[in-house]
Scaffold this active site. Structure first.
Site, short mmCIF file in Angstrom:
data_model
loop_
_atom_site.label_atom_id
_atom_site.label_comp_id
_atom_site.label_asym_id
_atom_site.label_seq_id
_atom_site.Cartn_x
_atom_site.Cartn_y
_atom_site.Cartn_z
N GLY A 339 0.82 -1.20 0.00
CA GLY A 339 0.00 0.00 0.00
C GLY A 339 0.86 1.26 0.00
N PHE A 340 2.09 1.12 0.53
CA PHE A 340 3.00 2.25 0.66
C PHE A 340 3.67 2.62 -0.65
CE2 PHE A 340 4.92 -1.81 1.60
CZ PHE A 340 5.93 -1.85 0.67
N GLY A 341 3.80 1.65 -1.58
CA GLY A 341 4.56 1.86 -2.81
C GLY A 341 5.21 0.55 -3.24
N VAL A 343 8.95 -1.93 -3.79
CA VAL A 343 10.33 -2.17 -3.36
C VAL A 343 11.13 -2.73 -4.53
CG1 VAL A 343 11.80 -3.35 -1.70
CG2 VAL A 343 9.48 -2.69 -1.04
N LYS A 357 12.88 1.15 -1.19
CA LYS A 357 11.43 1.27 -1.08
C LYS A 357 11.05 2.65 -1.59
CE LYS A 357 8.67 1.34 3.00
NZ LYS A 357 8.54 0.66 4.29
N ASP A 456 3.21 -2.29 14.04
CA ASP A 456 2.79 -3.04 12.85
C ASP A 456 3.62 -4.31 12.70
OD1 ASP A 456 1.09 -3.50 10.77
OD2 ASP A 456 2.15 -2.25 9.33
#
Ligand SMILES: *[C@@H]1O[C@H](CO)[C@@H](O)[C@H](O)[C@H]1NC(C)=O
Ligand SMILES: *[C@@H]1O[C@H](CO)[C@@H](O)[C@H](O)[C@H]1NC(C)=O
Ligand SMILES: *[C@@H]1O[C@H](CO)[C@@H](O)[C@H](O)[C@H]1NC(C)=O
Ligand SMILES: *[C@@H]1O[C@H](CO)[C@@H](O)[C@H](O)[C@H]1NC(C)=O
Ligand SMILES: *[C@@H]1O[C@H](CO)[C@@H](O)[C@H](O)[C@H]1NC(C)=O
Length: 632
Positions: A339-341, A343, A357, A456
């Site tokens: 969801g963050f991007g 890698v 990342k 997390d």
């Protein structure tokens, strides 16, 4: 840039100042156990009862086991062995409990013959007592020793009752008796009885005294420090509940000054927060038409820029976007996506392999980016991934880590779905991984000045190096907090369903603290165990069986796990250990969860010495790894 941006930013700064300085004070006065145990217990004529007693409104952690009071028809009762004792009075100063036998309250002809017996672990008889010996159905003559009553009706059979006002040596003379019962009475009552046999009922109702012992000194010190006495059921020891958290001994005494201003400060702070929030909402709405979006973005960038500057020498090396592009060979080799991007695999100029990342452009990622840089830059531990560099160029943000050849742990524990990489790890390796993660977390939680809470922990965020040594990664949701503050405030609950601790999304479960990571760790270890194919989960894949419940049931049944095939003793021991420890970690009350230090201790202990935890509270949670997602 418009000239209006100045008042907004200064208001925002003021707002955060107020929130940061006031809200933690407001939120930290919230250990529910403190308020629960501060209440006293009242039942009928007995009132103002506190530690070590509990029952009714006072939950079990407010007192010691063996001191539970029940309230039946406004009569307080305490159970001791087979006896139900009616509580007549409690003297906390002298630690004296005055009780009478419930079965002798309304007469001396009980339907069952039970000797008086007390719990010597906590109680002793008072010193001013004498034993009354009651003989039933022996046909004894009235003598100076015995007083005889002939009118007992027990189970519709007329029975005689004789009593002696002292301890009697019971020998064969009494072998014909239907029963013999010893009941303590006050010395004074026994003397009265010798003069007037008709006072027998008064003597029995007068009861007797018990002296209790229960952490008296600890409790006094705790109370003197404004704490409330309580009990830690895990360590079976005294606990002092303070307004914000439990302590083993006493609460830190707030200074007189603080005490006085706290009330005012709270109201003032709250008022300010509300007023400013309304003002800001108003202004934000007003400015919306003026391309605030664009401005906000610039401000966000400025904030991160300032953050990096402030971070100064601590921050790892900064790279330009062009360098990142070159490093990853134009983003040629993608390792993963979230969801963050994304890698990518990359290579530093010195030929070291790295994982890059690249964060997608969203406001949230700005926060994640700062969390990540701030948290990882402060750490140096074999079980925590190292941040080698970062890129921050306008909207382009990237983080550069050491490369982990084996990827993340989830690839090794789920056997289904998209995870083609799946392959089994030895039990020993799983154990070493669990222990490694525990060490990494302990390090984060124990940091000297700043404690880092990850928030997390899940298999996807555990990376494995070439030796399967685990490293904790992804600090996007992490929080840095002062070592001394144990309960932290959170604006919004984030984490991953299935691993997120109940208190993070529902404050009723207690304050958010490092114990929230312990919960996630427990869920993850359970998955590590459960993801293994050679445990028969005993239910078809389609049925909604909650793994922790299932495993608890089996742990309960003498821990006889149904392991397919032959499993070496050592492996079985490892499994049991991992399961026991993880079940402790997922207790719904954060207080009941062990610290990571304790987890390491338990993992290294002999399995026989581990206590099976109480059943964790469960309510149809989401477990399937396919439905994992980032929660806002
Ligand atoms: C209740 O008990 C505490 C000590 O345990 C005592 O200080 C207090 O005065 C008592 N309150 C009442 C109303 O009796
Ligand atoms: C009276 O009857 C009850 C129930 O049948 C029994 O449990 C009890 O032992 C009897 N009491 C005596 C003194 O025999
Ligand atoms: C009570 O204790 C006496 C000895 O102290 C014993 O002889 C008697 O049998 C006991 N009675 C019961 C009901 O267990
Ligand atoms: C009464 O009897 C109990 C055992 O049944 C004994 O422990 C206790 O010391 C006796 N009390 C007195 C005052 O003799
Ligand atoms: C037995 O008789 C006495 C008087 O002799 C009386 O006071 C007592 O209440 C009677 N007890 C019962 C159980 O009937």
């Amino acid at each position: 840039m418009s000239s209006h941006s100045l008042p907004i930013s200064s208001l925002l700064a003021l707002f955060f100042l107020v929130v940061l300085t006031r809200v933690p004070t407001i939120l930290s006065v919230d250990d529910p156990r403190y308020s629960t145990c501060r209440e006293t217990l009242t039942c009928g004529s007995v009132s103002n009862i506190s530690y070590p007693f509990w029952g009714l409104n006072r939950l079990s952690y407010c007192g010691q086991p063996g001191f539970e009071l029940r309230c039946e028809n406004d009569v307080a009762e305490i159970m001791m062995n087979e006896n139900t004792l009616r509580v007549l009075d409690i003297d906390p100063e002298r630690q004296i409990l005055k009780v009478a036998r419930e079965d002798y309250w309304n007469g001396y002809c009980p339907t069952k013959f039970i000797n008086t017996s007390i719990n010597y672990d906590h109680f002793n008889y008072g010193s001013n007592l004498r034993n009354l010996t009651l003989f039933y159905g022996c046909n004894l003559p009235t003598t100076p020793t015995f007083t005889v009553f002939t009118n007992c009706s027990i189970n519709n059979t007329l029975t005689d009752m004789s009593y002696a006002t002292r301890n009697m040596l019971v020998d064969t003379r009494y072998s014909t008796c239907r029963g013999i019962v010893v009941v303590p009475v006050y010395e004074a009552a026994a003397k009265d009885l010798e003069v007037n046999p008709m006072t027998i009922q008064a003597a029995l109702r007068g009861g007797f005294e018990l002296q209790w012992k229960a952490d008296n000194d600890e409790c006094r010190r705790c109370r003197d420090s404004d704490g409330v006495c309580g009990y830690n059921q895990i360590s079976s020891s005294f606990t002092c509940f303070c307004s914000d958290k439990p302590s083993e001994t006493t609460c830190l005494p707030p200074t007189e000054e603080k005490k006085k201003t706290m009330g005012k400060g709270l109201i003032l702070g709250l008022g300010l927060v509300v007023a400013i929030t309304i003002l800001i909402c108003f202004l934000v709405l007003w400015f919306k038409g003026k391309s605030l979006l664009n401005q906000g973005k610039k401000k966000e960038d400025a904030r991160i820029e300032a953050f990096i500057k402030k971070f100064g020498s601590l921050a790892p090396r900064r790279y330009s976007y062009a360098e990142i592009k070159k490093m990853t060979n134009k983003f040629n080799h993608k390792l993963g996506q979230g969801g963050f991007g994304s890698v990518y695999k990359g290579k530093l100029p010195d030929c070291r392999l790295v994982a890059v990342k690249v964060l997608s452009e969203s406001k949230e990622n700005g926060e994640d980016f700062m969390n990540e840089v701030a948290s990882i830059s402060r750490t140096s531990h074999v079980n925590i991934v190292s941040l080698l560099g970062y890129c921050f160029e306008k909207s382009k943000r990237a983080l550069i880590y050491e490369f982990m050849p084996h990827g993340s742990l989830d690839g090794f524990i789920y056997d289904r779905g998209l995870h083609h990489r799946s392959c089994r790890l030895e039990w020993r390796t799983l154990y070493d991984i669990a222990l490694g993660i525990a060490r990494g977390l302990e390090y984060l939680h124990q940091g000297c000045n700043t404690r880092i809470l990850h928030f997390d922990i899940k298999p996807h965020n555990i990376l494995l190096d070439e030796n399967f040594c685990p490293k904790i990664s992804d600090f996007g949701l992490s929080k840095l907090c002062e070592r001394k503050e144990s309960i932290i405030s959170m604006a919004c609950a984030r984490g991953t369903i299935g691993y997120i601790a109940p208190e993070v999304f529902c404050r009723n479960f207690g304050g958010v603290s490092y114990k929230s990571d312990v919960y996630s760790y427990g869920m993850m270890v359970l998955e590590m165990v459960g993801g293994r194919k050679n445990i028969d989960v005993g239910a078809s894949q389609t049925s909604e069986v909650y793994f922790p419940s299932w495993i608890y049931k089996h742990l309960d049944q003498s821990m006889n796990l149904n392991l397919n095939g032959v499993i070496a003793e050592e492996e079985e021991e490892i499994t049991r250990k991992l399961i026991t420890v993880s079940l402790w970690c997922i207790q719904s009350d954060p207080f009941d969860r062990p610290s990571m230090t304790k987890v390491i201790e338990m993992l290294q202990a002999n399995v026989q010495s581990l206590i099976i935890p109480p059943r964790p509270f469960v309510s149809s949670p989401v477990r399937s790894p396919k439905t994992l997602e980032h929660q806002k």
